[in-house]
Motif scaffolding. Structure first.
Motif, mmCIF file in Angstrom:
data_model
loop_
_atom_site.group_PDB
_atom_site.id
_atom_site.type_symbol
_atom_site.label_atom_id
_atom_site.label_comp_id
_atom_site.label_asym_id
_atom_site.label_seq_id
_atom_site.Cartn_x
_atom_site.Cartn_y
_atom_site.Cartn_z
ATOM 1 N N THR A 147 -12.961 16.007 8.504
ATOM 2 C CA THR A 147 -13.897 17.011 8.902
ATOM 3 C C THR A 147 -13.525 18.622 8.583
ATOM 4 O O THR A 147 -12.588 19.005 8.487
ATOM 5 C CB THR A 147 -14.094 16.994 10.593
ATOM 6 O OG1 THR A 147 -14.316 15.935 11.087
ATOM 7 C CG2 THR A 147 -14.954 18.097 10.971
ATOM 8 N N GLU A 148 -14.779 19.242 7.850
ATOM 9 C CA GLU A 148 -14.359 20.596 7.421
ATOM 10 C C GLU A 148 -15.418 21.353 8.276
ATOM 11 O O GLU A 148 -16.802 21.074 8.159
ATOM 12 C CB GLU A 148 -14.612 20.597 5.827
ATOM 13 C CG GLU A 148 -14.388 21.911 5.611
ATOM 14 C CD GLU A 148 -14.429 22.252 3.933
ATOM 15 O OE1 GLU A 148 -13.523 22.855 3.290
ATOM 16 O OE2 GLU A 148 -15.410 21.873 3.439
ATOM 17 N N GLU A 149 -14.858 22.467 8.954
ATOM 18 C CA GLU A 149 -15.849 23.419 9.741
ATOM 19 C C GLU A 149 -15.517 24.603 9.065
ATOM 20 O O GLU A 149 -14.452 25.201 9.009
ATOM 21 C CB GLU A 149 -15.198 22.928 11.276
ATOM 22 C CG GLU A 149 -15.864 23.999 12.125
ATOM 23 C CD GLU A 149 -15.255 23.766 13.676
ATOM 24 O OE1 GLU A 149 -15.329 24.747 14.312
ATOM 25 O OE2 GLU A 149 -14.698 22.691 14.059
ATOM 26 N N GLU A 150 -16.803 25.246 9.257
ATOM 27 C CA GLU A 150 -16.830 26.790 8.785
ATOM 28 C C GLU A 150 -16.560 27.587 10.050
ATOM 29 O O GLU A 150 -17.208 27.366 11.021
ATOM 30 C CB GLU A 150 -18.286 27.074 8.214
ATOM 31 C CG GLU A 150 -18.515 28.640 7.572
ATOM 32 C CD GLU A 150 -17.900 28.647 6.234
ATOM 33 O OE1 GLU A 150 -17.389 29.621 5.655
ATOM 34 O OE2 GLU A 150 -17.559 27.722 5.645
ATOM 35 N N VAL A 151 -15.721 28.519 9.749
ATOM 36 C CA VAL A 151 -15.338 29.137 11.015
ATOM 37 C C VAL A 151 -15.244 30.638 10.886
ATOM 38 O O VAL A 151 -15.320 30.983 9.648
ATOM 39 C CB VAL A 151 -13.907 28.799 11.640
ATOM 40 C CG1 VAL A 151 -14.057 27.256 12.105
ATOM 41 C CG2 VAL A 151 -12.887 29.009 10.601
ATOM 42 N N GLU A 152 -15.216 31.401 11.799
ATOM 43 C CA GLU A 152 -14.828 33.036 11.641
ATOM 44 C C GLU A 152 -14.377 33.512 13.138
ATOM 45 O O GLU A 152 -14.403 32.736 13.959
ATOM 46 C CB GLU A 152 -16.290 33.703 11.368
ATOM 47 C CG GLU A 152 -17.161 33.797 12.606
ATOM 48 C CD GLU A 152 -18.483 34.820 12.545
ATOM 49 O OE1 GLU A 152 -18.738 34.862 11.407
ATOM 50 O OE2 GLU A 152 -18.905 35.482 13.517
ATOM 51 N N PHE A 153 -13.327 34.294 12.867
ATOM 52 C CA PHE A 153 -12.746 34.905 13.794
ATOM 53 C C PHE A 153 -12.279 36.557 13.592
ATOM 54 O O PHE A 153 -12.702 37.039 12.381
ATOM 55 C CB PHE A 153 -11.228 34.094 13.920
ATOM 56 C CG PHE A 153 -10.232 34.121 12.667
ATOM 57 C CD1 PHE A 153 -9.503 35.149 12.642
ATOM 58 C CD2 PHE A 153 -10.448 33.256 11.917
ATOM 59 C CE1 PHE A 153 -8.642 35.137 11.540
ATOM 60 C CE2 PHE A 153 -9.791 33.302 10.623
ATOM 61 C CZ PHE A 153 -8.911 34.208 10.602
ATOM 62 N N THR A 158 -13.614 35.089 7.523
ATOM 63 C CA THR A 158 -14.436 33.737 7.622
ATOM 64 C C THR A 158 -13.502 32.648 6.712
ATOM 65 O O THR A 158 -12.543 33.289 5.912
ATOM 66 C CB THR A 158 -15.651 33.929 6.902
ATOM 67 O OG1 THR A 158 -15.357 34.484 5.494
ATOM 68 C CG2 THR A 158 -16.767 34.915 7.689
ATOM 69 N N GLY A 159 -13.753 31.529 7.346
ATOM 70 C CA GLY A 159 -12.739 30.632 6.524
ATOM 71 C C GLY A 159 -13.181 29.116 6.631
ATOM 72 O O GLY A 159 -14.434 28.711 7.211
ATOM 73 N N ARG A 203 -7.724 27.901 6.496
ATOM 74 C CA ARG A 203 -7.408 28.744 5.414
ATOM 75 C C ARG A 203 -8.765 29.825 5.364
ATOM 76 O O ARG A 203 -9.834 29.285 5.572
ATOM 77 C CB ARG A 203 -7.429 27.981 4.077
ATOM 78 C CG ARG A 203 -8.744 27.369 3.585
ATOM 79 C CD ARG A 203 -8.392 26.149 2.558
ATOM 80 N NE ARG A 203 -9.727 25.820 1.944
ATOM 81 C CZ ARG A 203 -10.406 24.952 2.096
ATOM 82 N NH1 ARG A 203 -10.091 24.145 3.401
ATOM 83 N NH2 ARG A 203 -11.403 24.499 1.734
ATOM 84 N N TYR A 204 -8.264 31.071 4.952
ATOM 85 C CA TYR A 204 -9.558 32.085 5.192
ATOM 86 C C TYR A 204 -9.712 33.197 3.968
ATOM 87 O O TYR A 204 -8.615 33.135 3.284
ATOM 88 C CB TYR A 204 -9.360 32.836 6.565
ATOM 89 C CG TYR A 204 -7.869 33.634 6.592
ATOM 90 C CD1 TYR A 204 -7.942 34.846 6.231
ATOM 91 C CD2 TYR A 204 -6.783 32.872 7.078
ATOM 92 C CE1 TYR A 204 -6.583 35.559 6.450
ATOM 93 C CE2 TYR A 204 -5.630 33.629 7.106
ATOM 94 C CZ TYR A 204 -5.576 34.997 6.946
ATOM 95 O OH TYR A 204 -4.298 35.625 6.950
#
Length: 457
Positions: free
Chosen positions: A137-143, A153-154, A205-206
């Motif tokens: 699974t690859e999930e687009e994330v931001e923190f 973003t990462g 990774r971001y």
């Protein structure tokens, strides 16, 4: 655009006493609308002493365009590709195989580094590159980094079943890079994330500040600010349901390794760190070592290397003084005039001075990695390449071995034939980064994966 690895940690050498050459094929990349484009300049001097050449963008078209005008003065060059309205102005770095400059085409303008290539072949082979569909699974994330007023973003990758998983944060080296640590068509962090995720790890990774969707102050930011971003990445991971909060670690390359040391010294959520070409020696001394190593593979004589070393030390000593920027700039210019045999600095030389005055550079000179390493209490994996001319292996390994650390769980790996990017290399020179089809050495990835599994079982 403070781009590319840490080769491009700025080391300055002003020398007008010997001729420079621009003959050859020069390759670089520029980001346009989120896409990395390879650009190639082939230039040569004919029997009449006139410069001519061609330009190509092989990812867009097979056509080669004539470079209509080439002007060269000392170590500076100006090229005009009139048919497509493209201009490039740059200068040879200390290493004669690296050119730094700015490309303009219409309203578009970007900093661009060119690397001398041994051939005109414009295709790129990247045998390890990874593409979807993925087996995980690859999930687009931001923190958010509230402390540093940044939004990052990462991508978070993790196995499709099971969990919670041990997790690692990947941290880029110096310069603004995307989440894949992409440079010259290589995407080493994507390759590494793929390997680790397939071996049961969650991997974050971001994009660095100012790259992709990441936002935050860049021009005034220092290593300490980027460490604050990495700290926020660890805190973000610790709140994800798929992550085992007791098995979070960090993997950093170059300046990213230094950042991992800083974060691990203060954040108890970090349980292990892997340092890839991580500096152990204080910043100013590291840059002098780097300048020597680059000059040596570039063919400089021992006498010239010694002169450069002495000159750089004088410049760095000025920058280490606690004086207002204006005073430092005046002192630097005075010293450089003296190093330039009393001749006034040209406008071009003065432009090269400005990066030395940046908060990032001045901070990097002062940072002593040993200070943070001595506070780290978790297991450490440290790898070095024997052909690395940016973080020379022998001196940094020696320093690490003689530190009085707070942990006895330290694994040091020396790979004699690998360069700064952990590619098999002949000399370690910068052009090999570009030409090499290897993005991340398989043996190192195997060793690192085994070590990570051992520490998280």
């Amino acid at each position: 655009m403070r781009k590319i690895l840490y080769l491009f940690i700025i080391c300055f050498h002003f020398s007008c006493s010997h001729a420079q050459t621009f003959d050859g094929s020069w390759k670089g990349e520029v980001e346009v609308s989120g896409q990395k484009l390879l650009l190639v300049f082939n230039i040569q001097k004919d029997s009449a002493g006139k410069w001519n050449g061609t330009f190509e963008s092989p990812m867009q078209t097979a056509q080669k365009f004539a470079i209509n005008q080439i002007r060269i003065e000392h170590d500076s060059i100006w090229m005009d590709v009139r048919n497509i309205g493209l201009l490039y102005a740059g200068f040879l770095d200390r290493d004669k195989d690296v050119m730094k400059g700015v490309m303009k085409q219409g309203p578009f303008e970007s900093a661009m580094i060119l690397v001398r290539s041994e051939n005109e072949q414009s295709g790129l082979s990247r045998k390890q590159d990874v593409f979807p569909p993925y087996s995980y699974t690859e999930e687009e994330v931001e923190f958010k980094n509230s402390a540093g007023n940044a939004l990052l973003t990462g991508s978070l990758t993790y196995p499709k079943s099971g969990g919670p998983f041990p997790a690692v944060v990947l941290i880029n080296g110096s310069g603004q890079q995307n989440r894949d640590s992409e440079v010259f068509g290589h995407r080493p962090f994507k390759v590494l994330a793929d390997r680790l995720t397939k071996n049961g790890f969650a991997v974050l990774r971001y994009d660095d500040r100012g790259v992709g969707g990441s936002k935050g102050e860049v021009n005034l930011a220092t290593t300490i600010d980027f460490a604050s971003d990495a700290n926020a990445a660890v805190d973000f991971l610790s709140k994800k349901a798929v992550v085992d909060v007791d098995k979070i670690g960090m993997i950093g390359h170059s300046e990213g390794a230094l950042i991992a040391e800083i974060v691990a010294s203060e954040n108890s959520k970090v349980k292990y760190i892997a340092l890839l070409s991580g500096p152990v020696i204080k910043g100013d001394s590291l840059l002098i070592l780097q300048s020597y190593a680059l000059g040596k593979v570039g063919g400089l004589s021992e006498k010239a290397l010694d002169v450069n070393k002495a000159n750089n030390r004088k410049l760095y000593n000025i920058l280490l003084e606690d004086e207002p920027p204006k005073v430092l700039a005046e002192s630097l210019e005075k010293e450089l005039i003296q190093q330039n045999n009393g001749n006034p600095l040209t406008p071009d030389m003065k432009i090269k001075l400005s990066p030395m005055m940046s908060p990032w550079f001045r901070t990097f000179l002062r940072i002593d990695p040993a200070y943070y390493l001595k506070q780290v209490k978790v297991p450490i994996f440290a790898s070095f390449g024997g052909k690395d001319v940016q973080v020379p292996a022998n001196e940094n390994i020696y320093c690490l071995q003689h530190l009085h650390l707070n942990t006895t769980d330290v694994t040091i790996k020396d790979y004699p034939n690998l360069n700064h990017l952990f590619q098999n290399a002949q000399t370690g020179k910068i052009e090999e980064y570009f030409e090499n089809s290897e993005s991340f050495n398989e043996q190192l990835m195997d060793d690192l994966t085994k070590w990570l599994k051992l520490k998280t079982n």
